[in-house]
Write a protein that holds these residues in place. Sequence first.
Motif, short mmCIF file in Angstrom:
data_model
loop_
_atom_site.label_atom_id
_atom_site.label_comp_id
_atom_site.label_asym_id
_atom_site.label_seq_id
_atom_site.Cartn_x
_atom_site.Cartn_y
_atom_site.Cartn_z
N ILE A 75 0.86 -1.18 0.00
CA ILE A 75 0.00 0.00 0.00
C ILE A 75 0.90 1.22 0.00
N GLU A 95 12.42 -0.46 8.88
CA GLU A 95 11.24 -1.31 8.90
C GLU A 95 10.66 -1.39 10.31
N THR A 121 7.59 -3.58 12.23
CA THR A 121 6.56 -4.60 12.12
C THR A 121 5.53 -4.34 13.21
N ASP A 129 1.68 -5.04 14.93
CA ASP A 129 0.53 -5.95 15.00
C ASP A 129 -0.49 -5.53 16.04
N TYR A 142 5.97 2.74 2.36
CA TYR A 142 4.93 1.81 1.91
C TYR A 142 4.66 0.78 3.00
N ILE A 143 3.48 0.18 2.92
CA ILE A 143 3.00 -0.75 3.95
C ILE A 143 2.80 -2.12 3.32
N GLN A 144 3.38 -3.15 3.94
CA GLN A 144 3.23 -4.51 3.42
C GLN A 144 2.39 -5.34 4.36
N PRO A 145 1.26 -5.89 3.89
CA PRO A 145 0.47 -6.79 4.74
C PRO A 145 1.23 -8.11 4.97
N VAL A 146 1.31 -8.53 6.21
CA VAL A 146 1.98 -9.78 6.55
C VAL A 146 1.15 -10.58 7.55
N ILE A 147 1.55 -11.82 7.74
CA ILE A 147 0.90 -12.70 8.70
C ILE A 147 1.86 -12.89 9.86
N GLN A 150 1.34 -5.50 9.72
CA GLN A 150 1.85 -4.68 8.62
C GLN A 150 3.32 -4.41 8.87
N VAL A 151 4.12 -4.44 7.80
CA VAL A 151 5.48 -3.93 7.90
C VAL A 151 5.47 -2.54 7.25
N ILE A 175 5.23 -13.71 7.77
CA ILE A 175 5.08 -14.30 6.45
C ILE A 175 4.49 -13.26 5.51
#
Lengths: 163, 163, 163, 163, 163, 163
Positions: B49, C17, C19, C21, C44-49, C57-58, E45
Amino acid sequence: MKNHSSEHIDDQMIKIEVTIDDMNPEFYGYIMEGLFALGVNDVYIQPVIMKKNRPGQVLNVLCSNKMREKVIDFLFQETTTLGIRYTPYTVYRLEREFIKVETKWGECTVKIGKRQGKVVQVAPEYEKCVALAKENQVPLKWVYDQAKEKGYQWVKEQQQLLD
Amino acid sequence: MKNHSSEHIDDQMIKIEVTIDDMNPEFYGYIMEGLFALGVNDVYIQPVIMKKNRPGQVLNVLCSNKMREKVIDFLFQETTTLGIRYTPYTVYRLEREFIKVETKWGECTVKIGKRQGKVVQVAPEYEKCVALAKENQVPLKWVYDQAKEKGYQWVKEQQQLLD
Amino acid sequence: MKNHSSEHIDDQMIKIEVTIDDMNPEFYGYIMEGLFALGVNDVYIQPVIMKKNRPGQVLNVLCSNKMREKVIDFLFQETTTLGIRYTPYTVYRLEREFIKVETKWGECTVKIGKRQGKVVQVAPEYEKCVALAKENQVPLKWVYDQAKEKGYQWVKEQQQLLD
Amino acid sequence: MKNHSSEHIDDQMIKIEVTIDDMNPEFYGYIMEGLFALGVNDVYIQPVIMKKNRPGQVLNVLCSNKMREKVIDFLFQETTTLGIRYTPYTVYRLEREFIKVETKWGECTVKIGKRQGKVVQVAPEYEKCVALAKENQVPLKWVYDQAKEKGYQWVKEQQQLLD
Amino acid sequence: MKNHSSEHIDDQMIKIEVTIDDMNPEFYGYIMEGLFALGVNDVYIQPVIMKKNRPGQVLNVLCSNKMREKVIDFLFQETTTLGIRYTPYTVYRLEREFIKVETKWGECTVKIGKRQGKVVQVAPEYEKCVALAKENQVPLKWVYDQAKEKGYQWVKEQQQLLD
Amino acid sequence: MKNHSSEHIDDQMIKIEVTIDDMNPEFYGYIMEGLFALGVNDVYIQPVIMKKNRPGQVLNVLCSNKMREKVIDFLFQETTTLGIRYTPYTVYRLEREFIKVETKWGECTVKIGKRQGKVVQVAPEYEKCVALAKENQVPLKWVYDQAKEKGYQWVKEQQQLLD
């Protein structure tokens, strides 16, 4: 200004979906803005994997069925798609009330959600919290958390929660 | 054809990243193919995003540092980016051996990965499994699972695993 | 106003970075805005599990190493994290030039990217295209595509491309 | 070869969804190919988070309801799922016309989409652009952008757009 | 039990990445658990798109460089990968303190994060909140929000925040 | 304990969707657990992009229509949403049978899925494989693959597959 709406079930909603794999991603911001201006209820974008290693997006629009033609016109005009699909949805909506609370940094609005007359949600208004955070140069999280706490106190005084 | 490579640590690798928010997503397939043709080790795309509600992608390319200029030339040529970044990585790679196994539907190749001489991976070759599945009109999953089982048997016969 | 910058390699960049949650996702818009206001190059934002089925999000921030402390202060203040990490990156940046082109709907700015003096990128300015589209009530895609075409024509006249 | 189809609304479509959390991800390419070979309209994969920290995928297939049994047979055969669901969708489809345009690098096909007789989409054919880019060793983006521009010119000559 | 740790910068950290496209996604939960049991700092992940339409995952592990061999052994053993990469990271960590607060539903632990002696984070312990929510059959969000509020009050009494 | 269920089509299912952009992501694990405890068929979370650069989630719950009110009550109670939507789905479910197989490391359960009496799925039980892997300190992938192979053998002996 109306600041109260009652709990109800709306069975005249649809979800419109457009799967897009050939559009400049910069356009999504403009398209979301345009959709909200038309009066749709919600818009969100889902990243998906399409054929030939294409990172596509599914644009999801929630709106009443009676807005359907207007939204579909807009989507054909502004996106690059050649096909748009929709399916009916039924939506449960809580009773909503907007209250004012006093934080250390100024007055804030809090949205209250009720189910069968009982409070279930206490949600500070994001834009109002942002304004207070900027004005007072304090972290947004402090403003938001305090506004929520004041919202809980309001609820408690009304004997609707936590007792 | 070389079908064996020894275990090693490679400290001359880099990861090149390009953050893209204004390119037709159809182009990614072509770009991935072009990167593999140049000889890079791996390529993958991460949905992210970006500002202004843009669903962007980070294109990640793993390659040796000595390929750097060639890959960067290609990326400026084929993507829409104005900036490309990289950072060094060290890679541990297993010893690899390609063996042939006999399935009910024909011969298949299986990649064997070894760590310090000991088998740790047993991986049927995807393209070979696909060819057998199509030829024999059986589910790909059956072919793949049987090729893997035959790979395990090969390992067992070599006394390297499971005993 | 400077509207030209030369091609260069910058080896003093870092990627920070975080992380996350346990933060209200509404806050990301405010945080991105604040980071750009500080002068970072990209966010930018990266969706993660994450563990325990958490959709985290990272948050990725690209900036010069000399801004590091300022950015880290901001991130600890505005996010909910207890740890922030970074690693150095080298960035290749194209020569950039901003030109004006005349579209059917008014003047637009186009960003030109050059590698070793040769044009490789032709990118209409999003905000300018949006303004023209709204003013003239035409699809954004038409404005954008025409501004790009006019950019290509400018390049051609300069004998730098397509011949 | 038919290269024209009229605008219509199709209320006999369904979206079939399969949520998968225990299949080798290599199989998706083969499955997508197989679904398109059956004649479905579209396929896409959505990354999701499932119970127990599993990064699953929802495989989405859009097809006519009369293909339902055939598609469901294929999905049970090739994926690992024990359950498949579907829901009806109505699809709006533009009138489509395929035109030929002449680019600097050769002839290209452009798909034209019309709503109530008026052009709304101008989409160069990806595979044709790729062929021209490879043949002429020029960036794909140049070929694509020029084919689109020629498509706009065709439309303009037909007095259907931009005037 | 140690419940306090001082603020520091750790420049001996690494991020290990494994890009996986051929493993049963069910295994990730087990692998994450195993990695945390080894003592790594964090695991997450990232869904990515790999060649041939494969929905892959990048498994990210943050740990100290001195654990590197142990973690790499585990990853080769439990995942299906043939290559593992890493790059160094520097991590800023806040001073952490665990305090006890009294909520309406029982005692809860709150993690306090400090930067240069000043409180910046107030984070209720998830597992403790879950236990109280279950025990008292109240929404988790109420327990969490109240524990946070009590954390803010503790901070305020210590004159470290909000005044 | 019932370990067999017949193939059927269930047209009384619904998919409930909640789009969430203002909730602590830690809560999802607890919510998923609670939903499964209520007896829903499946739950998954889709990362999406919402207005104002918010990384939201769509929480998807598959359940029978007769559970609808119970699930909606739970979702209003535990999430932060003010609206919940649903749409009907029809589900095809395979006949399921649970068999016991003997692996080198102990007995394992394998789920068998049948379509019109013919085996199409062979799926080792994850939790059982995990227990055996831990007990025997062998890689989970070895246990899982062997349990699956034993499942295939069981099927073959029953003359239902592969011949």
